[in-house]
Design a protein around this motif. Sequence first.
Motif, PDB file in Angstrom:
ATOM      1  N   ALA A   1       5.343  -9.820  22.895  1.00  0.00           N
ATOM      2  CA  ALA A   1       4.300  -9.056  22.194  1.00  0.00           C
ATOM      3  C   ALA A   1       4.426  -7.568  22.498  1.00  0.00           C
ATOM      4  N   LEU A   2       4.741  -7.221  23.753  1.00  0.00           N
ATOM      5  CA  LEU A   2       4.917  -5.819  24.106  1.00  0.00           C
ATOM      6  C   LEU A   2       6.121  -5.224  23.383  1.00  0.00           C
TER       7      LEU A   2
ATOM      8  N   GLN B   1       7.378  -6.213  20.551  1.00  0.00           N
ATOM      9  CA  GLN B   1       7.026  -6.058  19.141  1.00  0.00           C
ATOM     10  C   GLN B   1       6.147  -4.826  18.931  1.00  0.00           C
ATOM     11  N   THR B   2       5.232  -4.570  19.873  1.00  0.00           N
ATOM     12  CA  THR B   2       4.372  -3.389  19.770  1.00  0.00           C
ATOM     13  C   THR B   2       5.187  -2.104  19.861  1.00  0.00           C
ATOM     14  N   LEU B   3       6.122  -2.057  20.796  1.00  0.00           N
ATOM     15  CA  LEU B   3       6.987  -0.877  20.926  1.00  0.00           C
ATOM     16  C   LEU B   3       7.826  -0.673  19.664  1.00  0.00           C
ATOM     17  N   TYR B   4       8.279  -1.772  19.081  1.00  0.00           N
ATOM     18  CA  TYR B   4       9.071  -1.686  17.855  1.00  0.00           C
ATOM     19  C   TYR B   4       8.231  -1.124  16.712  1.00  0.00           C
ATOM     20  N   GLU B   5       6.975  -1.595  16.583  1.00  0.00           N
ATOM     21  CA  GLU B   5       6.100  -1.123  15.514  1.00  0.00           C
ATOM     22  C   GLU B   5       5.751   0.354  15.707  1.00  0.00           C
ATOM     23  N   LEU B   6       5.544   0.769  16.964  1.00  0.00           N
ATOM     24  CA  LEU B   6       5.271   2.184  17.226  1.00  0.00           C
ATOM     25  C   LEU B   6       6.441   3.056  16.785  1.00  0.00           C
TER      26      LEU B   6
ATOM     27  N   ARG C   1       6.699   2.714  12.654  1.00  0.00           N
ATOM     28  CA  ARG C   1       5.636   3.328  11.852  1.00  0.00           C
ATOM     29  C   ARG C   1       5.367   4.787  12.225  1.00  0.00           C
TER      30      ARG C   1
ATOM     31  N   THR D   1       8.574   4.988  23.527  1.00  0.00           N
ATOM     32  CA  THR D   1       7.841   4.974  24.792  1.00  0.00           C
ATOM     33  C   THR D   1       8.806   5.070  25.967  1.00  0.00           C
TER      34      THR D   1
END
Length: 285
Positions: A4-5, A7-12, A15, A20
Motif C-alpha cells: 500500500a505504501l 502504491q501511494t508513492l507511485y500515485e504521488l 499524479r 519521496t
Amino acid sequence: MARALLQTLYELWRREGYITKTHCIDSLAKAFIPSIETREHFFFALQEQCVVYLHQTLTSDPFYIPPVTKPDARHKPNRKRSELPDPAQPAWASVNRHKSSKFQITCRVEWHIKARIQAAAHMMGQSQAAWIEHAIKSALLDHGFSSAQKRFDDYDRRLDSLGRREARSELPEPDVSRHASVNRADKSTTVRISKDLAKQIDRARQTQSRSQWLVEAVDMFIKSAEELPTESVAPRMPRTEVVGLRFDREFYSELASIITESGRSKSDWLRSVALWRIETSKMTF
C-alpha cells in the motif's frame, strides 16, 4: 502495508510528480510504528516489494513504467460444453484440458537447494517454476544455445527457406538415432576458467553469451595467424566457471590438430585465445 505504501508513492509520483526521499519514509515509519521489531519487519517487506516492482519494470516494454499492482494471470477464455473434446466429461478432465506448449521435467534436489530456490523466487516475485525456467534459459545461453528459439541449431548455417537445418542425406552411423552424438553435425566441448577471466569476458562480450564470444574468438584467432600469448602469469585462481562450446564437427577436427601442434592442452589453449581477444580489444580502443 508495504505494498500500500509503494502504491501511494507511485500515485504521488504519477499524479503530482513528487518523489519521496528515503529519510522521510523512515520518519513516518517511526511515528506510526513505535515497535522497533515491527518496524524492521515492515522495512524488510517494503524492500521485497521494491525488488518485485523493479523486476517487473526491467522486464516490461521500453519507456513503460508499470503500475504497482500484482500482474493478473492471463487465463484462456472458457469454452462452451459443446466445444469440449468430450462433452460428457467435466471440463477439468484430462481429455478436456487445454494442451500445454511446455513439457514438465521432474527432478529431485536436496532440501537446502529447494529452500534457496524458494527464497530466490520469492525475492523476484515469481513462482518457483518460473524462476527455475529462467535459470535453465540462462544456463543454456551460457553454454551456447539460443533459448529464444525452439531449435538450438545455431551453429550449422545450412538452413532451408524456413530457417530449419537441412537434413543430411547420409549419416555416419545410420543404425543410430540422428540425434546421437556421433551423428550430430556439431561437436560439444567445455573449458574451465577462473572467476577473474569470466569477469573480463563478461565486460567484453556485450550482448553475446560467453560461449558465443569464445567461439568467435577462436575463429578470429585462427584467421589472424598471430602468435598465441602465454596464459596470464598472475597467481593461479581456482577455475570454477564452466563454459560450454559447440563447433562444427569438421572445423573441430581441424581445431584439434592446431591445438595438438601448439603443444598445449585444449583448456589452456582456449583460455589463451580468450586472453588474446581481450588484449586485442584493448588495443583496438
